[in-house]
Structures are given as structure tokens and as C-alpha cells.
Design an enzyme around this catalytic site. Sequence first.
Site, PDB file in Angstrom:
ATOM      1  CD  GLN A  93      -2.895   1.142   2.369  1.00 27.59           C
ATOM      2  OE1 GLN A  93      -2.710   0.412   3.353  1.00 27.59           O
ATOM      3  NE2 GLN A  93      -3.934   1.939   2.274  1.00 27.59           N
ATOM      4  CG  HIS A  99      -6.494   2.577  -2.976  1.00 27.90           C
ATOM      5  ND1 HIS A  99      -5.802   3.002  -1.863  1.00 27.90           N
ATOM      6  CD2 HIS A  99      -5.598   1.918  -3.744  1.00 27.90           C
ATOM      7  CE1 HIS A  99      -4.536   2.620  -1.954  1.00 27.90           C
ATOM      8  NE2 HIS A  99      -4.384   1.951  -3.096  1.00 27.90           N
TER       9      HIS A  99
HETATM   10  P1  DGP Z   1      -1.446   1.211  -3.650  1.00 28.12           P
HETATM   11  O1  DGP Z   1      -0.062   0.660  -3.871  1.00 28.12           O
HETATM   12  O2  DGP Z   1      -2.482   0.105  -3.604  1.00 28.12           O
HETATM   13  O3  DGP Z   1      -1.521   2.131  -2.445  1.00 28.12           O
HETATM   14  O4  DGP Z   1      -1.797   2.054  -4.960  1.00 28.12           O
HETATM   15  C1  DGP Z   1      -1.886   3.441  -5.009  1.00 28.12           C
HETATM   16  C2  DGP Z   1      -2.245   3.795  -6.414  1.00 28.12           C
HETATM   17  O5  DGP Z   1      -2.632   5.164  -6.449  1.00 28.12           O
HETATM   18  C3  DGP Z   1      -1.096   3.647  -7.439  1.00 28.12           C
HETATM   19  O6  DGP Z   1      -1.463   2.684  -8.405  1.00 28.12           O
HETATM   20  C4  DGP Z   1      -0.957   5.020  -8.062  1.00 28.12           C
HETATM   21  C5  DGP Z   1      -2.219   5.733  -7.660  1.00 28.12           C
HETATM   22  N1  DGP Z   1      -2.058   7.142  -7.407  1.00 28.12           N
HETATM   23  C6  DGP Z   1      -1.192   7.701  -6.532  1.00 28.12           C
HETATM   24  N2  DGP Z   1      -1.322   9.045  -6.536  1.00 28.12           N
HETATM   25  C7  DGP Z   1      -2.309   9.325  -7.429  1.00 28.12           C
HETATM   26  C8  DGP Z   1      -2.905  10.537  -7.878  1.00 28.12           C
HETATM   27  O7  DGP Z   1      -2.561  11.653  -7.447  1.00 28.12           O
HETATM   28  N3  DGP Z   1      -3.881  10.441  -8.802  1.00 28.12           N
HETATM   29  C9  DGP Z   1      -4.314   9.232  -9.291  1.00 28.12           C
HETATM   30  N4  DGP Z   1      -5.283   9.238 -10.206  1.00 28.12           N
HETATM   31  N5  DGP Z   1      -3.769   8.063  -8.886  1.00 28.12           N
HETATM   32  C10 DGP Z   1      -2.783   8.110  -7.973  1.00 28.12           C
END
Ligand code: DGP
Length: 138
Positions: A93, A99
Site C-alpha cells: 500500500q 482503495h
Molecule cells: P497502492 O499501492 O495500492 O496504495 O496504490 C496506489 C495507487 O494510487 C497507485 O497505483 C498510483 C495511484 N495514485 C497515486 N497518486 C495518485 C494521484 O494523485 N492520482 C491518481 N489518479 N492516482 C494516484
Amino acid sequence: MSETIFSRIIRGELPCHRLYEDEHVLAFLDIFPLSPGHTLVIPKQAVATLDQLSDDASAAIGRVLPRLCRAVMAATGVSDYNILQNNGAAAHQAVFHVHFHIIPKPSAEAGLGIGWPAQKLGDSDGQDMAEKIRGQLK
Ligand code: DGP
């Protein structure tokens, strides 16, 4: 209460490609997709991990998640996909706001790759663990 980049996205302070929104849930495209259509589905409740999520927010996610999967499948033309939900840094994470990832799997190479170091469950280990978990559910 955990304030992260996702709280700012919910409030509209940071941009995203919004796909769906209701009272409890927001869905938008992941900024670092593993495959085209990679979607994030988040509760508006700002908690870090799934075990902390309220029943109402959980129910709202559950109500809409299959519909979002169908939309991603239809839009990408990809019928195979993974739902990924990471809890804790050791479990990959990176953003500490609950999420769910919807990750289309268009080919063996694209989308989510999974290490799956499975071992056969022994009978007595299974009995012990099931008893412990059942005890916690009471
Ligand atoms: P996790 O490793 O499960 O915590 O995944 C976090 C996800 O969030 C990663 O695939 C990239 C996405 N992410 C991080 N910052 C942002 C952002 O500012 N905007 C969007 N759309 N996605 C983001």
C-alpha cells in the site's frame, strides 16, 4: 482520520479523470496504470485500511464495484481483470486511504503480475487457524 492525496482528489483540489461519484464513493483512473482502464474505487471516508471502513461505506463500495467492473470491461474490451486492495506498507500500500484497484488483464504480460507462494494447508493447522478466526468473529 487520515488525510492523503485521495482526500484532496475527493474535495476537487487535485485533478483526476473522474468516472463515477455518489455520496460515499468516488472512482477515477489510476495515474500509474498497469494496463489501460486501470481504475481506483475509493470510499469518501478517509481511513487507511479496509478493516477500519464503516459498514455504510463498505456497503456503498460493494453496491457499485461490479457495475464499475462491467463499465471498465466494456470500455476496454477486456474480459479478464483483477481486483486488488492493498492494506499496509508491507502489502504494497502506497496511499493510506482505502482503495480498490480494477486492473484489466489484456494479456499475460500486461496488467497485474502476482507472486503466489502457495503451500498446502495441513489439517491441524487449518483447524487451529479456523478456530482462532471464528473466535474473533463472535
Ligand atoms: P497502492 O499501492 O495500492 O496504495 O496504490 C496506489 C495507487 O494510487 C497507485 O497505483 C498510483 C495511484 N495514485 C497515486 N497518486 C495518485 C494521484 O494523485 N492520482 C491518481 N489518479 N492516482 C494516484
